[in-house]
Design a protein around this motif. Structure first.
Motif, PDB file in Angstrom:
ATOM      1  N   GLY A 230       3.972   4.127 -12.086  1.00 57.70           N
ATOM      2  CA  GLY A 230       4.871   3.028 -12.398  1.00 57.70           C
ATOM      3  C   GLY A 230       5.044   2.018 -11.287  1.00 57.70           C
ATOM      4  N   VAL A 231       4.287   2.165 -10.197  1.00 52.64           N
ATOM      5  CA  VAL A 231       4.394   1.254  -9.054  1.00 52.64           C
ATOM      6  C   VAL A 231       3.128   0.407  -8.951  1.00 52.64           C
ATOM      7  N   ASP A 232       3.292  -0.905  -8.972  1.00 52.43           N
ATOM      8  CA  ASP A 232       2.157  -1.811  -8.747  1.00 52.43           C
ATOM      9  C   ASP A 232       1.819  -1.810  -7.265  1.00 52.43           C
ATOM     10  N   LEU A 233       0.533  -1.619  -6.954  1.00 52.67           N
ATOM     11  CA  LEU A 233       0.117  -1.484  -5.568  1.00 52.67           C
ATOM     12  C   LEU A 233      -1.003  -2.454  -5.233  1.00 52.67           C
ATOM     13  N   SER A 234      -0.906  -3.040  -4.049  1.00 54.11           N
ATOM     14  CA  SER A 234      -1.984  -3.847  -3.484  1.00 54.11           C
ATOM     15  C   SER A 234      -2.768  -2.987  -2.504  1.00 54.11           C
TER      16      SER A 234
ATOM     17  N   ASP B 202      -3.017  -3.674   0.632  1.00 54.16           N
ATOM     18  CA  ASP B 202      -2.121  -3.570   1.779  1.00 54.16           C
ATOM     19  C   ASP B 202      -1.092  -2.455   1.584  1.00 54.16           C
ATOM     20  N   ASP B 203      -0.558  -2.326   0.371  1.00 60.30           N
ATOM     21  CA  ASP B 203       0.406  -1.265   0.099  1.00 60.30           C
ATOM     22  C   ASP B 203      -0.210   0.105   0.367  1.00 60.30           C
ATOM     23  N   ILE B 204      -1.445   0.294  -0.115  1.00 59.70           N
ATOM     24  CA  ILE B 204      -2.094   1.600   0.048  1.00 59.70           C
ATOM     25  C   ILE B 204      -2.357   1.889   1.522  1.00 59.70           C
ATOM     26  N   GLU B 205      -2.907   0.902   2.231  1.00 63.49           N
ATOM     27  CA  GLU B 205      -3.264   1.142   3.628  1.00 63.49           C
ATOM     28  C   GLU B 205      -2.046   1.222   4.537  1.00 63.49           C
ATOM     29  N   HIS B 206      -1.186   0.207   4.488  1.00 64.32           N
ATOM     30  CA  HIS B 206      -0.120   0.086   5.473  1.00 64.32           C
ATOM     31  C   HIS B 206       1.159   0.811   5.074  1.00 64.32           C
ATOM     32  N   GLU B 207       1.529   0.708   3.797  1.00 66.79           N
ATOM     33  CA  GLU B 207       2.799   1.289   3.372  1.00 66.79           C
ATOM     34  C   GLU B 207       2.691   2.766   3.004  1.00 66.79           C
ATOM     35  N   ILE B 208       1.507   3.215   2.611  1.00 68.66           N
ATOM     36  CA  ILE B 208       1.353   4.622   2.216  1.00 68.66           C
ATOM     37  C   ILE B 208       0.579   5.416   3.271  1.00 68.66           C
ATOM     38  N   LEU B 209      -0.668   5.048   3.540  1.00 72.45           N
ATOM     39  CA  LEU B 209      -1.479   5.845   4.456  1.00 72.45           C
ATOM     40  C   LEU B 209      -0.966   5.780   5.898  1.00 72.45           C
ATOM     41  N   ARG B 210      -0.750   4.597   6.426  1.00 71.23           N
ATOM     42  CA  ARG B 210      -0.327   4.505   7.826  1.00 71.23           C
ATOM     43  C   ARG B 210       1.075   5.075   8.028  1.00 71.23           C
ATOM     44  N   LYS B 211       2.004   4.760   7.134  1.00 74.77           N
ATOM     45  CA  LYS B 211       3.362   5.260   7.290  1.00 74.77           C
ATOM     46  C   LYS B 211       3.488   6.727   6.891  1.00 74.77           C
ATOM     47  N   GLY B 212       2.702   7.122   5.915  1.00 79.52           N
ATOM     48  CA  GLY B 212       2.819   8.488   5.423  1.00 79.52           C
ATOM     49  C   GLY B 212       2.160   9.526   6.300  1.00 79.52           C
ATOM     50  N   TRP B 213       1.157   9.114   7.096  1.00 79.73           N
ATOM     51  CA  TRP B 213       0.421  10.095   7.904  1.00 79.73           C
ATOM     52  C   TRP B 213       0.490   9.824   9.408  1.00 79.73           C
ATOM     53  N   SER B 214       0.780   8.630   9.824  1.00 86.98           N
ATOM     54  CA  SER B 214       0.855   8.315  11.258  1.00 86.98           C
ATOM     55  C   SER B 214      -0.356   8.866  12.003  1.00 86.98           C
TER      56      SER B 214
ATOM     57  N   SER C 119      13.915   9.472  -4.235  1.00 85.36           N
ATOM     58  CA  SER C 119      15.101   8.722  -4.643  1.00 85.36           C
ATOM     59  C   SER C 119      14.926   8.141  -6.030  1.00 85.36           C
ATOM     60  N   THR C 120      16.016   8.157  -6.780  1.00 82.07           N
ATOM     61  CA  THR C 120      15.976   7.595  -8.127  1.00 82.07           C
ATOM     62  C   THR C 120      16.513   6.175  -8.163  1.00 82.07           C
ATOM     63  N   THR C 121      16.849   5.605  -6.984  1.00 84.95           N
ATOM     64  CA  THR C 121      17.321   4.238  -6.981  1.00 84.95           C
ATOM     65  C   THR C 121      16.193   3.319  -7.411  1.00 84.95           C
ATOM     66  N   PRO C 122      16.479   2.299  -8.216  1.00 84.32           N
ATOM     67  CA  PRO C 122      15.422   1.431  -8.731  1.00 84.32           C
ATOM     68  C   PRO C 122      14.540   0.838  -7.652  1.00 84.32           C
ATOM     69  N   ALA C 123      15.132   0.413  -6.516  1.00 80.78           N
ATOM     70  CA  ALA C 123      14.339  -0.240  -5.474  1.00 80.78           C
ATOM     71  C   ALA C 123      13.265   0.697  -4.938  1.00 80.78           C
ATOM     72  N   LEU C 124      13.649   1.930  -4.597  1.00 79.68           N
ATOM     73  CA  LEU C 124      12.683   2.872  -4.042  1.00 79.68           C
ATOM     74  C   LEU C 124      11.751   3.419  -5.114  1.00 79.68           C
ATOM     75  N   ALA C 125      12.257   3.570  -6.333  1.00 79.88           N
ATOM     76  CA  ALA C 125      11.415   4.110  -7.399  1.00 79.88           C
ATOM     77  C   ALA C 125      10.248   3.192  -7.697  1.00 79.88           C
ATOM     78  N   GLN C 126      10.409   1.904  -7.436  1.00 85.80           N
ATOM     79  CA  GLN C 126       9.345   0.942  -7.703  1.00 85.80           C
ATOM     80  C   GLN C 126       8.640   0.515  -6.415  1.00 85.80           C
ATOM     81  N   SER C 127       8.788   1.291  -5.353  1.00 80.13           N
ATOM     82  CA  SER C 127       8.242   0.932  -4.044  1.00 80.13           C
ATOM     83  C   SER C 127       7.188   1.934  -3.609  1.00 80.13           C
ATOM     84  N   PRO C 128       6.192   1.478  -2.814  1.00 79.98           N
ATOM     85  CA  PRO C 128       5.206   2.413  -2.263  1.00 79.98           C
ATOM     86  C   PRO C 128       5.848   3.526  -1.436  1.00 79.98           C
TER      87      PRO C 128
END
Length: 276
Positions: free
Chosen positions: A148-152, A154-166, A21-30
């Motif tokens: 272009g996304v600032d990541l913590s 928590d972002d890497i573990e919970h928002e990317i790895l856990r949600k992205g791979w289940s 998505s090119t929407t600003p909210a998602l573009a700057q989100s994990p």
């Protein structure tokens, strides 16, 4: 590895369209990294391999420990770690194959965690490194910037790895610099043979006392299996079934007669080599 996080998993990825998505909210989100988009590239983790070979080792108690004091005192090794993190941060993870994406994020998490500890060294526990005055632990602070996304952490573990791979094996791939955490790998994760490597990490943890302890019929498990029970099936029975799949024969046999978890425990002491 924020403790007491019981958020449920979202089905693998939020979808390709959401990820692009090119929407600003998602573009700057994990969330932009959790879709199924993948390329054919691989990442170079040789620099991390070399650092781990010098600064991490398996101790007699089966816990991989890190020479934080020596690493902190080596300008060359600290610079090499920062260069590795910067090199990963400069890549487009979506250009990598799906297994390589998992390896990328797990290695980035582990490398960034080590840098957080080194920057604060000496510390007795990673929880002493605060995200803010009110938040123990460094997990909510920005540690890297990718695409272009600032990541913590928590972002890497919970928002990317856990949600992205289940995949519950995420918890065996990331290391929170603590005694009770699954081991820091002595070699960086790779997309090739990722599944067997994650299974080996799961077996190492489940068959170690900090993962599972049985006193008669009383089962005590790592708090990871309570904090993230939803990832392991959501019920005591399903968590025990997960443990049994990775348990060595004697432990698996004993788990076969257990139907509930009696207690959980976690030791946040830093996973430093003796004398640090």
């Amino acid at each position: 590895m924020t403790p007491f996080n019981r958020r449920g998993l979202i089905t693998a990825g939020v979808g390709l369209m959401a990820g692009l998505s090119t929407t600003p909210a998602l573009a700057q989100s994990p969330s932009r990294f959790t879709g199924r988009q993948a390329g054919r590239a691989t990442a170079d983790h040789a620099a991390f391999d070399a650092l781990l070979a010098r600064r991490a080792r398996n101790s007699r108690d089966g816990v991989v420990r890190v020479d934080y004091a020596g690493w902190r005192g080596s300008a060359a090794d600290r610079t090499a770690l920062t260069r590795y993190i910067d090199a990963l941060s400069a890549l487009d993870p979506l250009s990598l194959t799906r297994p390589e994406q998992f390896a990328y994020w797990a290695n980035l998490y582990n490398a960034a965690t080590i840098r957080v500890v080194l920057d604060a060294w000496p510390v007795r526990s990673i929880r002493d490194i605060r995200s803010s005055l009110l938040v123990a632990g460094p997990w909510k602070k920005t540690v890297v910037r990718v695409g272009g996304v600032d990541l913590s952490l928590d972002d890497i573990e919970h928002e990317i790895l856990r949600k992205g791979w289940s995949d519950a094996r995420v918890h065996y791939a990331v290391n929170c610099a603590s005694f009770s955490c699954p081991n820091l790998p002595l070699r960086a994760w790779r997309g090739a043979a990722l599944g067997p490597a994650l299974d080996a990490a799961a077996r190492a943890y489940v068959n170690h006392p900090r993962g599972v302890t049985l006193d008669g019929s009383s089962l005590t498990v790592s708090s990871i299996y309570k904090w993230y029970a939803v990832d392991f099936g959501g019920t005591d029975a399903r968590v025990i079934a997960h443990l049994s799949r990775h348990a060595a024969a004697p432990l698996a046999a004993r788990l076969g007669s257990i139907d509930r978890i009696a207690a959980d425990t976690y030791n946040w002491a830093i996973n430093a080599t003796t004398g640090n």
